[in-house]
Design a protein around this motif. Structure first.
Motif, mmCIF file in Angstrom:
data_model
loop_
_atom_site.group_PDB
_atom_site.id
_atom_site.type_symbol
_atom_site.label_atom_id
_atom_site.label_comp_id
_atom_site.label_asym_id
_atom_site.label_seq_id
_atom_site.Cartn_x
_atom_site.Cartn_y
_atom_site.Cartn_z
ATOM 1 N N THR A 145 54.332 -120.974 39.487
ATOM 2 C CA THR A 145 55.340 -121.604 38.821
ATOM 3 C C THR A 145 56.569 -121.599 39.708
ATOM 4 N N LEU A 146 56.927 -120.465 40.467
ATOM 5 C CA LEU A 146 58.034 -120.480 41.414
ATOM 6 C C LEU A 146 57.708 -120.880 42.759
ATOM 7 N N GLY A 147 56.625 -121.154 43.225
ATOM 8 C CA GLY A 147 56.516 -121.333 44.580
ATOM 9 C C GLY A 147 56.804 -120.567 45.655
ATOM 10 N N ARG A 148 57.077 -119.272 45.474
ATOM 11 C CA ARG A 148 57.291 -118.158 46.054
ATOM 12 C C ARG A 148 56.988 -116.802 45.351
ATOM 13 N N PRO A 149 56.763 -115.508 46.106
ATOM 14 C CA PRO A 149 56.795 -114.297 45.188
ATOM 15 C C PRO A 149 57.615 -114.250 44.145
ATOM 16 N N GLU A 150 57.438 -113.465 43.036
ATOM 17 C CA GLU A 150 58.269 -113.137 42.063
ATOM 18 C C GLU A 150 59.272 -111.977 42.732
ATOM 19 N N HIS A 151 58.829 -111.179 43.578
ATOM 20 C CA HIS A 151 59.665 -110.201 44.104
ATOM 21 C C HIS A 151 59.965 -110.448 45.705
ATOM 22 N N HIS A 152 61.192 -109.591 45.984
ATOM 23 C CA HIS A 152 61.609 -109.772 47.398
ATOM 24 C C HIS A 152 60.822 -108.769 48.229
ATOM 25 N N GLU A 153 60.565 -107.476 47.561
ATOM 26 C CA GLU A 153 59.993 -106.516 48.483
ATOM 27 C C GLU A 153 59.196 -105.738 47.595
ATOM 28 N N GLY A 154 58.278 -105.071 48.196
ATOM 29 C CA GLY A 154 57.314 -103.980 47.607
ATOM 30 C C GLY A 154 57.359 -102.481 48.370
ATOM 31 N N ARG A 155 57.317 -101.451 47.942
ATOM 32 C CA ARG A 155 57.569 -100.325 48.638
ATOM 33 C C ARG A 155 56.562 -99.185 47.995
ATOM 34 N N TRP A 156 55.769 -98.373 48.639
ATOM 35 C CA TRP A 156 55.388 -97.006 48.253
ATOM 36 C C TRP A 156 56.230 -96.180 48.562
ATOM 37 N N VAL A 157 56.731 -95.306 47.318
ATOM 38 C CA VAL A 157 57.602 -94.298 47.649
ATOM 39 C C VAL A 157 57.178 -93.015 46.851
ATOM 40 N N GLY A 158 57.831 -92.046 47.073
ATOM 41 C CA GLY A 158 57.639 -90.847 46.856
ATOM 42 C C GLY A 158 58.407 -90.601 45.363
ATOM 43 N N LEU A 159 58.245 -89.587 44.553
ATOM 44 C CA LEU A 159 58.982 -89.533 43.455
ATOM 45 C C LEU A 159 60.181 -89.487 43.579
ATOM 46 N N ASP A 160 60.776 -88.612 44.427
ATOM 47 C CA ASP A 160 62.343 -88.298 44.686
ATOM 48 C C ASP A 160 63.032 -89.772 45.103
ATOM 49 N N GLU A 161 62.377 -90.537 45.911
ATOM 50 C CA GLU A 161 62.899 -91.854 46.125
ATOM 51 C C GLU A 161 62.852 -92.881 45.106
ATOM 52 N N ALA A 162 61.931 -92.596 44.263
ATOM 53 C CA ALA A 162 61.719 -93.531 42.979
ATOM 54 C C ALA A 162 62.842 -93.289 42.118
ATOM 55 N N ALA A 163 63.118 -92.028 42.106
ATOM 56 C CA ALA A 163 64.321 -91.529 41.002
ATOM 57 C C ALA A 163 65.628 -92.204 41.521
ATOM 58 N N ARG A 164 65.854 -92.424 43.034
ATOM 59 C CA ARG A 164 67.100 -92.877 43.450
ATOM 60 C C ARG A 164 67.137 -94.450 43.251
ATOM 61 N N LEU A 165 65.987 -95.080 43.549
ATOM 62 C CA LEU A 165 65.972 -96.613 43.281
ATOM 63 C C LEU A 165 66.011 -97.168 42.011
ATOM 64 N N LEU A 166 65.246 -96.443 40.992
ATOM 65 C CA LEU A 166 65.025 -97.290 40.063
ATOM 66 C C LEU A 166 66.296 -97.155 38.946
ATOM 67 N N PRO A 167 66.444 -97.956 38.107
ATOM 68 C CA PRO A 167 67.533 -98.124 37.154
ATOM 69 C C PRO A 167 67.802 -97.017 35.994
ATOM 70 N N PRO A 168 68.677 -96.708 35.454
ATOM 71 C CA PRO A 168 68.635 -95.820 34.381
ATOM 72 C C PRO A 168 67.778 -96.058 33.299
ATOM 73 N N ARG A 169 67.412 -97.148 32.932
ATOM 74 C CA ARG A 169 66.607 -97.499 31.793
ATOM 75 C C ARG A 169 65.066 -97.190 32.083
ATOM 76 N N LEU A 170 64.868 -96.870 33.388
ATOM 77 C CA LEU A 170 63.359 -96.510 33.887
ATOM 78 C C LEU A 170 63.308 -95.242 34.197
ATOM 79 N N GLN A 171 64.556 -94.557 34.222
ATOM 80 C CA GLN A 171 64.306 -92.903 34.499
ATOM 81 C C GLN A 171 63.396 -92.228 33.604
ATOM 82 N N PRO A 172 63.353 -92.595 32.291
ATOM 83 C CA PRO A 172 62.399 -91.901 31.241
ATOM 84 C C PRO A 172 61.016 -92.449 31.607
ATOM 85 N N ILE A 173 60.864 -93.522 32.164
ATOM 86 C CA ILE A 173 59.105 -93.733 32.162
ATOM 87 C C ILE A 173 58.870 -93.116 33.538
#
Length: 146
Positions: free
Chosen positions: A108-136
């Motif tokens: 549909t877009l002619g490009r990937p939906e995302h600009h980047e993907g990363r495997w991260v540890g739990l602490d880095e995920a907590a730093r990167l994710l927005p507040p709405r995803l912290q409970p997840i």
């Protein structure tokens, strides 16, 4: 909404996704995808007649080419509080053995939906994710025993 409860009716916008994890020598790693400045897990809208779990599996394949998903924790899920225009996102937890990250081109877009993907540890995920995803993230962390 607490994990595992089923909503009495669907919100105006509803999506489903997967918190994808893999274990390595350093512990649990989570797959995060970035669109512009926003980090999230693979997720997207349900197609007509599709179950949330089926949508989550399809989105993981469409957004990150993941086909090797083991739902070791069953079909339990956690949902975000409503955000944006009342949107709610439901997330399941699955493990993969895949280590690479592929961002397929969206037809549909002619490009990937995302600009980047990363495997991260739990602490880095907590730093990167927005507040709405912290409970997840907290829900996933508890299920992983981490």
């Amino acid at each position: 909404m607490s994990a595992g409860r089923r909503p009495s009716s669907r919100p105006p916008a509803f999506s489903a996704g997967v918190v994808v994890v893999r274990r390595d020598a350093e512990g649990w790693r989570l797959l995060l995808l970035r669109a512009y400045r926003d980090w999230d897990f693979p997720k997207g809208a349900l197609e007509r007649g599709e179950s949330p779990l089926d949508a989550a599996i399809r989105e993981a394949e469409e957004e990150a080419a993941l086909r090797d998903l083991a739902f070791r924790w069953g079909d339990a899920y956690c949902e975000t509080a409503p955000y944006g225009r009342g949107k709610v996102a439901r997330y399941y937890l699955a493990e993969t053995s895949e280590t690479g990250i592929t961002l397929p081109v969206s037809p549909t877009l002619g490009r990937p939906e995302h600009h980047e993907g990363r495997w991260v540890g739990l602490d880095e995920a907590a730093r990167l994710l927005p507040p709405r995803l912290q409970p997840i993230l907290a829900w996933a962390r508890a299920r992983l025993g981490a």
